[in-house]
Write a protein that holds these residues in place. Structure first.
Motif, PDB file in Angstrom:
ATOM      1  N   ASN A 270       9.558   2.669 -16.947  1.00 53.37           N
ATOM      2  CA  ASN A 270       9.249   3.399 -18.242  1.00 53.37           C
ATOM      3  C   ASN A 270       8.424   4.470 -18.218  1.00 53.37           C
ATOM      4  N   SER A 271       9.048   5.543 -18.468  1.00 48.64           N
ATOM      5  CA  SER A 271       8.367   6.888 -18.063  1.00 48.64           C
ATOM      6  C   SER A 271       8.018   7.549 -19.412  1.00 48.64           C
ATOM      7  N   PRO A 272       6.952   8.171 -19.869  1.00 58.18           N
ATOM      8  CA  PRO A 272       5.640   8.152 -18.933  1.00 58.18           C
ATOM      9  C   PRO A 272       4.756   6.803 -19.041  1.00 58.18           C
ATOM     10  N   VAL A 273       3.947   6.567 -18.103  1.00 54.21           N
ATOM     11  CA  VAL A 273       3.170   5.534 -18.247  1.00 54.21           C
ATOM     12  C   VAL A 273       2.019   5.761 -19.077  1.00 54.21           C
ATOM     13  N   SER A 274       1.404   4.626 -19.985  1.00 56.34           N
ATOM     14  CA  SER A 274       0.431   4.800 -20.707  1.00 56.34           C
ATOM     15  C   SER A 274      -0.992   4.544 -20.239  1.00 56.34           C
ATOM     16  N   ALA A 275      -1.913   5.363 -20.663  1.00 55.51           N
ATOM     17  CA  ALA A 275      -3.226   5.262 -19.989  1.00 55.51           C
ATOM     18  C   ALA A 275      -3.781   4.263 -21.004  1.00 55.51           C
ATOM     19  N   PRO A 276      -4.550   3.456 -20.731  1.00 49.35           N
ATOM     20  CA  PRO A 276      -5.436   3.476 -19.321  1.00 49.35           C
ATOM     21  C   PRO A 276      -4.553   2.482 -18.642  1.00 49.35           C
ATOM     22  N   MET A 277      -4.769   2.440 -17.296  1.00 51.83           N
ATOM     23  CA  MET A 277      -4.142   1.868 -16.266  1.00 51.83           C
ATOM     24  C   MET A 277      -5.073   1.097 -15.595  1.00 51.83           C
TER      25      MET A 277
ATOM     26  N   GLY B 194       0.927  -1.213   0.121  1.00 53.12           N
ATOM     27  CA  GLY B 194       0.076  -0.120  -0.022  1.00 53.12           C
ATOM     28  C   GLY B 194       0.843   1.361  -0.048  1.00 53.12           C
ATOM     29  N   ASP B 195       2.179   1.297   0.327  1.00 52.91           N
ATOM     30  CA  ASP B 195       2.867   2.415   0.173  1.00 52.91           C
ATOM     31  C   ASP B 195       3.159   2.855  -1.331  1.00 52.91           C
ATOM     32  N   VAL B 196       2.983   4.095  -1.353  1.00 50.88           N
ATOM     33  CA  VAL B 196       3.292   4.845  -2.468  1.00 50.88           C
ATOM     34  C   VAL B 196       4.836   5.289  -2.609  1.00 50.88           C
ATOM     35  N   VAL B 197       5.421   4.563  -3.730  1.00 54.19           N
ATOM     36  CA  VAL B 197       6.858   4.884  -3.778  1.00 54.19           C
ATOM     37  C   VAL B 197       7.497   6.003  -4.546  1.00 54.19           C
ATOM     38  N   GLU B 198       6.583   6.250  -5.545  1.00 55.27           N
ATOM     39  CA  GLU B 198       6.903   7.515  -6.473  1.00 55.27           C
ATOM     40  C   GLU B 198       5.580   7.698  -7.153  1.00 55.27           C
ATOM     41  N   THR B 199       5.803   9.011  -7.828  1.00 50.86           N
ATOM     42  CA  THR B 199       4.444   9.378  -8.648  1.00 50.86           C
ATOM     43  C   THR B 199       5.126   9.566  -9.980  1.00 50.86           C
ATOM     44  N   ALA B 200       4.059   8.840 -11.070  1.00 51.53           N
ATOM     45  CA  ALA B 200       4.654   8.780 -12.280  1.00 51.53           C
ATOM     46  C   ALA B 200       3.766   9.573 -13.327  1.00 51.53           C
ATOM     47  N   PRO B 201       4.404  10.060 -14.313  1.00 57.16           N
ATOM     48  CA  PRO B 201       3.721  11.053 -15.168  1.00 57.16           C
ATOM     49  C   PRO B 201       2.874  10.009 -16.149  1.00 57.16           C
ATOM     50  N   VAL B 202       1.705  10.417 -16.554  1.00 60.48           N
ATOM     51  CA  VAL B 202       0.794   9.525 -17.346  1.00 60.48           C
ATOM     52  C   VAL B 202       0.616  10.312 -18.691  1.00 60.48           C
ATOM     53  N   TRP B 203       0.861   9.219 -19.807  1.00 65.44           N
ATOM     54  CA  TRP B 203       0.656   9.835 -20.941  1.00 65.44           C
ATOM     55  C   TRP B 203      -0.829   9.457 -21.703  1.00 65.44           C
TER      56      TRP B 203
END
Length: 168
Positions: A160-167, A117-126
């Protein structure tokens, strides 16, 4: 069988799977003796008699491989599994594993890096509805390492950044 071969890694894997997959039977490996059909049998694992936290597993000896031991011990909630082979005598099968387990418990520690449940990072979304998405650990992450190495430890998150939508 002369073609039957097992590595130390194979034995350690078998020990771990036995402990995790068959906990209801694992206690048998810790019995020092039992009697069946009027015949008393003693356990040949020397650690069960001399190493208080030992709880199993198996001894072995062949002419080719010498004396061996697959053992497990638990201290402060941490289990170590040990496999030794190629020892010259029964006496060394008793002393060497105890020395190695002492070293393992003394020199190594298990450290929690993240909890489920820990958030380890925030990634940009494409092409997403949100500009970013949290990267969340789905299960506890622990690392066993030399105690001295912990001081300089640094955790790096790679993706791999950014992560692609949808998730999903």
């Amino acid at each position: 069988d002369p073609d039957h071969r097992m590595t130390a890694h194979d034995l350690a894997t078998l020990a771990l799977r036995t402990i995790k997959d068959f906990p209801e039977f694992y206690g048998y490996f810790n019995e020092r003796e039992y009697t069946h059909n009027g015949i008393r049998q003693t356990n040949r694992n020397p650690l069960l008699y001399d190493y208080p936290s030992a709880d199993g597993l198996k001894t072995g000896h062949t002419q080719e491989a010498g004396y061996g031991l697959t053992a497990s011990a638990v201290q402060d909630g941490r289990r170590l599994i040990l496999v030794v082979n190629g020892l010259a005598t029964r006496k060394s099968r008793a002393s060497e594993p105890a020395r190695i387990l002492d070293w393992g418990f003394r020199e190594f520690g298990t450290y929690s890096l993240f909890k489920a449940g820990d958030v380890v990072e925030t990634a940009p979304v494409w092409l997403g509805k949100a500009a970013t998405v949290p990267l969340i650990i789905d299960r506890d992450v622990q690392l066993t390492m030399k105690r001295k190495s912990r001081q300089g430890m640094k955790v790096i998150v790679r993706y791999n950044s950014p992560v692609s939508a949808p998730m999903t």
